[in-house]
Design a protein around this motif. Structure first.
Motif, PDB file in Angstrom:
ATOM      1  N   ARG A  48       0.827  -1.227   0.000  1.00 23.90           N
ATOM      2  CA  ARG A  48       0.000   0.000   0.000  1.00 23.90           C
ATOM      3  C   ARG A  48       0.845   1.253   0.000  1.00 23.90           C
ATOM      4  NH1 ARG A  48      -2.730  -4.876   0.854  1.00 23.90           N
ATOM      5  NH2 ARG A  48      -4.938  -4.517   0.388  1.00 23.90           N
ATOM      6  N   ARG A 667      -6.475  10.480   0.120  1.00 22.04           N
ATOM      7  CA  ARG A 667      -6.441   9.096   0.594  1.00 22.04           C
ATOM      8  C   ARG A 667      -6.610   9.084   2.111  1.00 22.04           C
ATOM      9  NH1 ARG A 667      -4.458   6.099  -3.668  1.00 22.04           N
ATOM     10  NH2 ARG A 667      -3.125   7.221  -5.139  1.00 22.04           N
ATOM     11  N   GLY A 718      -8.349   3.089  -2.344  1.00 23.22           N
ATOM     12  CA  GLY A 718      -7.582   3.435  -3.533  1.00 23.22           C
ATOM     13  C   GLY A 718      -7.481   4.923  -3.783  1.00 23.22           C
TER      14      GLY A 718
END
Length: 725
Positions: A48, A667, A718
């Motif tokens: 990630r 994010r 995402g």
């Protein structure tokens, strides 16, 4: 906007694998624990985009194969820390997880246990909490280490002050040796096998807290271990809400205690190239408190940390899964409830703001006297009166943070008035007191040069080396003011140490200090010039200075006398009930109760309130006593017409500013309500939110005073793109 993840400005620790609901989007993550699932957890977080570190306990852990003999064929339960009664000192509630005596064999076991993390490619390793309880020292392993270290038979630490002091010195040495051995071995392994440098950090409570809670740890000794690259200052509500006494009143003083704790931790990196992260915890280990309690105390500790601009890296949370997925007592007392949406938004706002705290311009408001209160590692060595049982006093690491009190002596120990009697009377009246590491005087030339006034007492700690006094005396002669507080009544003055063992013995280390200053050892209390400086002698135990307002005033009078005697008109102490600084565009302030007045702090200008989940714009800010503020000063912006992010509860990436549009990616944790205030070089006509497969308009609020708009949105796995036209 967030910087590159390589800067590692913000991070968190987590024992679980990756989870969308607690994906905080900091620079790095510390995967916790060396279980069989460790390589998979490392892989998940690395995929990630995180820089990945490993964290594990150095004084305790799930190390049953070592304890039970599977590791090397012999059991090691004789290495568990042990009470005088023979009972094992355990971590938490499991009898299978003891605190350890860090033998050579144990250090080698840790090296092998951690080696797979190096193979899995972590960038750094954190060995947390090297802790040896004051009540320990009775296991067979510790007795062996005593014989090896002192070349004499073990003596009961509870039998005399000398036994307790020597036991504690040994405890600090053992964890210093353990850390050096583990770090050096694994650094060599990483270079030999992979050609990859490996970094080691030590997450540790503050010296103040360890002394208060009666735990021995290496603290400043870690500066002498070259294989250590830095630290995490483990300071949070759980440490800082421990009660202390000011003007005769015992109470929690979370902000003031945290301020002093962060201050002493800053001394582990001041003047070095080592890293320090300040820890905050939006909740704490005690699961019985409400969300409003957690929030108020989190704000206090965070503000306290921001008032120390020498550090600009942060562990933004331990265990985010328990924050964003946990439930805690409801405010109405009925059942439990998850994190309130506004608190979740505020937390993310602050976590991402912390990544921007490395600001080149720092301005102090208020008193400009640089004053330090000296604190030494040896404060941890004399936290028990021989023969007085206090085992029931130990703090419990079982998720409740409860303290069991056996008697008034145990309560008096925990309040730790010897230290707080020297600090709270000054801090509460607006003097930005900094705890100063006494041991560092001999490590770093000119270490005291930043200070004009120092407060010192040897009634609750001792100087471990005599050359400290030569440097301290020279600092006074060069124009410093030393306030010495002590009545020579501490029984630990009689331990076997350098001041009473040499060719010219002294009854106390104070006598040697006074000789170095050219003062008679038996002089009366008062004021005396020494070179261009001055010594103010208060013949009083510092513990008494916490007992009443009159006693606190005596200390304040002594310090004010020291300042006045220096004759520097540029330095003054005007009593105030608040502390405030500016770091770039950020203004940080705290207004204290129990101070010179109950007047609020009033600020006028044009500010964005970063403690407000709506990022309100305020022209007037009123901070009441007992409250704190973190503001973005819109009048501090260098290029007013340029677009940019003022604050956001997201990681901001791919920021693009054009003549007629601004776009960026956001994010953060899935399902958390997010907010951002964006400065634009134009008044917008629309804002869009785009995720794979759909684009939808975003409502926004425009503020003409600041040329900013406020947008609200939810995080999406995402990430999502926001475009303002």
């Amino acid at each position: 906007m967030m910087g590159a993840r390589e800067e590692e400005r913000t991070g968190f620790q987590e024992g679980s694998g990756f989870g969308e609901k607690y994906d905080l989007q900091t620079d790095f993550v510390m995967v916790y624990g060396v279980s069989a699932t460790m390589p998979e957890r490392i892989r998940q977080w690395a995929e990630r985009g995180y820089k990945v570190h490993l964290m594990t306990g150095v004084s305790w852990g799930g190390y049953q194969e070592y304890l039970n003999g599977q590791y090397d064929g012999r059991p090691h339960w004789d290495e568990a820390q042990t009470y005088k009664s023979g009972e094992t000192i355990i971590h938490g509630t499991s009898r299978e997880i003891p605190y350890m005596v860090p033998t050579v064999a144990y250090a080698d076991f840790l090296t092998e246990r951690i080696r797979p993390a190096v193979d899995a490619g972590v960038d750094a390793i954190h060995l947390e909490e090297p802790e040896f309880w004051v009540e320990g020292g009775y296991s067979e392993a510790f007795k062996r280490e005593w014989l090896i270290y002192y070349n004499e038979p073990w003596q009961d630490p509870d039998g005399s002050c000398d036994g307790q002091y020597r036991a504690s010195k040994l405890k600090a040495y053992l964890y210093t040796r353990c850390l050096d051995r583990v770090c050096s071995a694994l650094k060599e392994y990483s270079l030999v096998k992979y050609g990859r440098p490996l970094r080691f950090y030590v997450p540790t409570h503050s010296l103040i807290n360890y002394a208060q809670w009666r735990i021995v740890s290496p603290e400043s000794r870690l500066l002498d271990v070259p294989s250590i690259n830095g630290y995490i200052a483990q300071i949070w509500t759980g440490t800082s809400r421990t009660a202390n006494v000011y003007e005769g009143v015992a109470a929690e003083r979370t902000f003031e205690t945290a301020y002093l704790e962060y201050g002493i931790m800053q001394e582990l990196v001041r003047g070095t190239d080592r890293r320090m992260w300040f820890l905050h915890d939006p909740i704490e280990d005690d699961p019985k408190r409400t969300w409003s309690d957690y929030r108020a105390n989190y704000i206090r500790t965070l503000t306290a940390s921001l008032l120390h601009p020498g550090v600009s890296r942060y562990e933004v949370a331990p265990w985010p899964k328990r924050i964003f997925e946990g439930q805690y007592p409801a405010e109405n007392g009925e059942g439990k409830e998850p994190i309130p949406p506004d608190y979740a938004t505020t937390l993310l706002l602050l976590m991402h703001t912390l990544g921007n705290m490395d600001q080149p311009e720092v301005e102090d408001f208020g008193n400009n006297v640089r004053i330090g209160v000296l604190m030494a590692d040896s404060a941890m060595f004399q936290r028990k009166a021989p023969g007085v049982p206090t085992a029931g006093f130990m703090l419990k690491y079982d998720g409740t943070n409860e303290v069991e009190m056996t008697d008034e002596y145990a309560l008096k120990l925990l309040l730790y008035s010897s230290f707080y009697g020297l600090t709270l009377p000054l801090l509460k009246h607006g003097l930005p007191v900094r705890p100063v590491q006494l041991d560092n005087i001999r490590r770093f030339p000119g270490y005291l040069n930043d200070y004009r006034v120092l407060v010192l007492s040897y009634e609750f700690m001792k100087p471990e080396f005599p050359d400290i006094h030569a440097s301290l005396a020279q600092w006074v002669r060069d124009g410093g003011a030393l306030v010495y507080v002590g009545d020579d009544s501490d029984p630990y003055h009689q331990v076997r140490e350098w001041w009473n063992q040499g060719a010219k013995p002294y009854l106390t280390p104070r006598e040697h200090l006074f000789e170095c200053l050219g003062l008679a050892p038996d002089r009366a209390e008062g004021v005396e010039a020494v070179g261009r400086g001055v010594v103010v002698y208060m013949k009083e135990h510092p513990e008494r200075l916490a007992e009443s307002a009159e006693a606190a005033d005596r200390l304040r009078h002594a310090v004010r006398t020291a300042i006045d005697k220096l004759g520097d008109g540029r330095r003054s102490w005007l009593p105030a009930n608040h502390l405030m600084i500016r770091r770039g565009p950020y203004v940080i302030a705290s207004v204290m109760r129990e101070s010179v007045s109950e007047e609020p702090l009033r600020l006028t200008g044009l500010y964005v309130d970063l403690f407000d989940p709506q990022l309100a714009v305020r022209e007037t800010v009123v901070v009441q006593p007992g409250h704190q503020v973190l503001l973005y000063n819109m009048q501090q912006i260098d290029q007013p017409g340029r677009s940019g992010i003022i604050a956001a509860s997201s990681r901001i990436e791919c920021f693009m500013s054009e003549a007629d549009s601004v776009s960026f990616t956001v994010r953060g944790p899935q399902g958390v309500r997010a907010v951002a205030r964006v400065r634009c070089g134009f008044q917008p006509s629309s804002a869009d939110y785009t995720v794979p497969g759909r684009t939808e308009p975003l409502a926004y609020e425009w503020d003409n005073r600041t040329s900013t708009l406020l947008i609200r949105y939810e995080h999406h796995p995402g990430g999502a793109e926001i475009r303002i036209r």
